[in-house]
Design an enzyme around this catalytic site. Sequence first.
Site, PDB file in Angstrom:
ATOM      1  N   HIS A 192       0.861  -9.145   1.463  1.00  0.00           N
ATOM      2  CA  HIS A 192      -0.294  -7.988   1.307  1.00  0.00           C
ATOM      3  C   HIS A 192      -1.376  -8.541   0.507  1.00  0.00           C
ATOM      4  O   HIS A 192      -2.544  -8.261   0.948  1.00  0.00           O
ATOM      5  CB  HIS A 192       0.384  -6.933   0.628  1.00  0.00           C
ATOM      6  CG  HIS A 192      -0.435  -5.618   0.885  1.00  0.00           C
ATOM      7  ND1 HIS A 192      -0.467  -4.630   1.935  1.00  0.00           N
ATOM      8  CD2 HIS A 192      -1.481  -5.225   0.229  1.00  0.00           C
ATOM      9  CE1 HIS A 192      -1.486  -3.898   1.783  1.00  0.00           C
ATOM     10  NE2 HIS A 192      -2.033  -4.313   0.487  1.00  0.00           N
TER      11      HIS A 192
ATOM     12  N   HIS B  93      -4.541  -5.101  -6.239  1.00  0.00           N
ATOM     13  CA  HIS B  93      -5.219  -5.245  -4.916  1.00  0.00           C
ATOM     14  C   HIS B  93      -6.418  -5.626  -5.018  1.00  0.00           C
ATOM     15  O   HIS B  93      -6.820  -6.027  -3.817  1.00  0.00           O
ATOM     16  CB  HIS B  93      -4.872  -3.978  -4.156  1.00  0.00           C
ATOM     17  CG  HIS B  93      -3.502  -3.525  -3.973  1.00  0.00           C
ATOM     18  ND1 HIS B  93      -3.039  -3.217  -2.619  1.00  0.00           N
ATOM     19  CD2 HIS B  93      -2.522  -2.904  -4.721  1.00  0.00           C
ATOM     20  CE1 HIS B  93      -1.556  -3.031  -2.736  1.00  0.00           C
ATOM     21  NE2 HIS B  93      -1.572  -2.714  -4.027  1.00  0.00           N
TER      22      HIS B  93
ATOM     23  N   ARG C 278       2.125   2.244  -3.604  1.00  0.00           N
ATOM     24  CA  ARG C 278       0.917   2.831  -4.632  1.00  0.00           C
ATOM     25  C   ARG C 278       1.155   3.995  -5.260  1.00  0.00           C
ATOM     26  O   ARG C 278       0.962   4.046  -6.486  1.00  0.00           O
ATOM     27  CB  ARG C 278      -0.094   2.207  -4.055  1.00  0.00           C
ATOM     28  CG  ARG C 278      -0.588   0.910  -3.825  1.00  0.00           C
ATOM     29  CD  ARG C 278      -1.934   0.625  -3.306  1.00  0.00           C
ATOM     30  NE  ARG C 278      -3.179   0.924  -4.006  1.00  0.00           N
ATOM     31  CZ  ARG C 278      -4.405   0.466  -3.817  1.00  0.00           C
ATOM     32  NH1 ARG C 278      -4.599  -0.028  -2.744  1.00  0.00           N
ATOM     33  NH2 ARG C 278      -5.320   0.726  -4.753  1.00  0.00           N
TER      34      ARG C 278
ATOM     35  N   HIS D 220     -12.530  -6.027  -1.523  1.00  0.00           N
ATOM     36  CA  HIS D 220     -11.591  -5.976  -2.402  1.00  0.00           C
ATOM     37  C   HIS D 220     -11.930  -6.962  -3.480  1.00  0.00           C
ATOM     38  O   HIS D 220     -11.341  -7.218  -4.418  1.00  0.00           O
ATOM     39  CB  HIS D 220     -10.223  -6.394  -2.001  1.00  0.00           C
ATOM     40  CG  HIS D 220      -9.506  -5.324  -1.336  1.00  0.00           C
ATOM     41  ND1 HIS D 220      -8.336  -4.723  -1.756  1.00  0.00           N
ATOM     42  CD2 HIS D 220      -9.921  -4.577  -0.028  1.00  0.00           C
ATOM     43  CE1 HIS D 220      -7.937  -3.691  -1.012  1.00  0.00           C
ATOM     44  NE2 HIS D 220      -8.688  -3.607   0.005  1.00  0.00           N
TER      45      HIS D 220
ATOM     46  N   ASP E  73       0.891  -1.206  -0.110  1.00  0.00           N
ATOM     47  CA  ASP E  73      -0.127   0.044   0.176  1.00  0.00           C
ATOM     48  C   ASP E  73       0.997   1.210  -0.031  1.00  0.00           C
ATOM     49  O   ASP E  73       0.674   2.358  -0.681  1.00  0.00           O
ATOM     50  CB  ASP E  73      -0.913   0.002   1.410  1.00  0.00           C
ATOM     51  CG  ASP E  73      -2.216  -0.653   0.974  1.00  0.00           C
ATOM     52  OD1 ASP E  73      -2.576  -0.891  -0.291  1.00  0.00           O
ATOM     53  OD2 ASP E  73      -2.736  -1.076   2.032  1.00  0.00           O
TER      54      ASP E  73
END
Length: 389
Positions: A152, A83, A73, A162, A70
């Site tokens: 992750h 993601h 990004r 997500h 994250d």
Amino acid sequence: MRLVLALTALVSALPVAYAWGAAGHEIVATIAQMHLQPPVMRHLCAVLSSDADFDRTRPCTLAAIAPWADKIRMHARWSAALHYIGARDDHPPDSCAFPGARGWAGHEDINVLHAIRNVTGILDGFVARGGVRRASAKEMATASEALKFLVHFVGDMHQPLHLTGRDRGGNGDKVAWNGRVTNLHSLWDSLLIAKALRTIPRNYTRPLPVPPMEAVLKGTIYDPYVRRIMYEGVGLGAYSTVRGRWEDEVEAWLDCPAPPMQSFLQRPLQAAFGVGARSETDDGRICPHAWAAPIHKLNCDFIWPRELDDPAYPHMHAVDAENELRDAMEDYGRRGRSGGHYLELDTPEYAGAIAERWVVEKLLAQGGIRLAGILNDIFMPLTAHNNND
């Protein structure tokens, strides 16, 4: 083939004696580390120690790298689509497609499920070539990056929002939480976990009688939460006479169904029912699609409030950049004030039911168990290779 969990070694074989926010990702990684075979963590630390960003002043933990994907990004924009995943026909709570006849939105192979498949493939190749002992500096850097992404992405896969493309995974749906404006995605990323942390029984601030588990905890604010998930949820096996609520199903979380057939005549039928997507990412060993499908279904079961489709509740759908910026500025000015006419979700009917069913805790635990299973399966062969050298 079932992935290997060190939980068996930790609690059975021994004698009786903020995707999520950073905190969510670190909790998943912490639970995973508790279930790694001991040699595997040494291999992982050897890979990570070659990274220029590796902090040698702190213990090597999976939690330390969990939020990394994250953090990058903003300057690694190519990674943003890795993601999450969204199906073109998916619109919870009315339509629950994963992926449905029209497949995935965007590039079909650029999403969290394919990302997990790809980085596990990179790590498989790294191990097959001999791992750290035989790797060049470039190969070490590639393996380190793949490992950080894997930690992750497995966490991301266990955050249900997500897995749906509706309103950018809920980012475009404003709701109220304890009287303040937020959005559905942020509620699931962080706010439900934050509330759980505030309501943990006091006795979980004390160490549990499981030295291998306690050795992984590093004095963080979420340590008591992890203890509770382990004690009441996953279970401590031989270390406790109290059975965890999921103890009998934990090993089944690693099961992968047999991959579907891929004959030319079957492909149209597979695509119509979303089976073809599974065959692209899943095998009998690692199966992100099969693991994610029931998590995605939660969006239709209860995560997406049906009231959000009522015109009486304003919420932001996909808008152009100028309008989105304006809305963000309005939200900033509204912080600390009432959520007003937005749908309040910090209620017994919504947040209370989620807490009572231990929904978030189970998702975090499943993410940790599956991450551990993947890493054990990939890196345990290195131990055999090293012993034979």
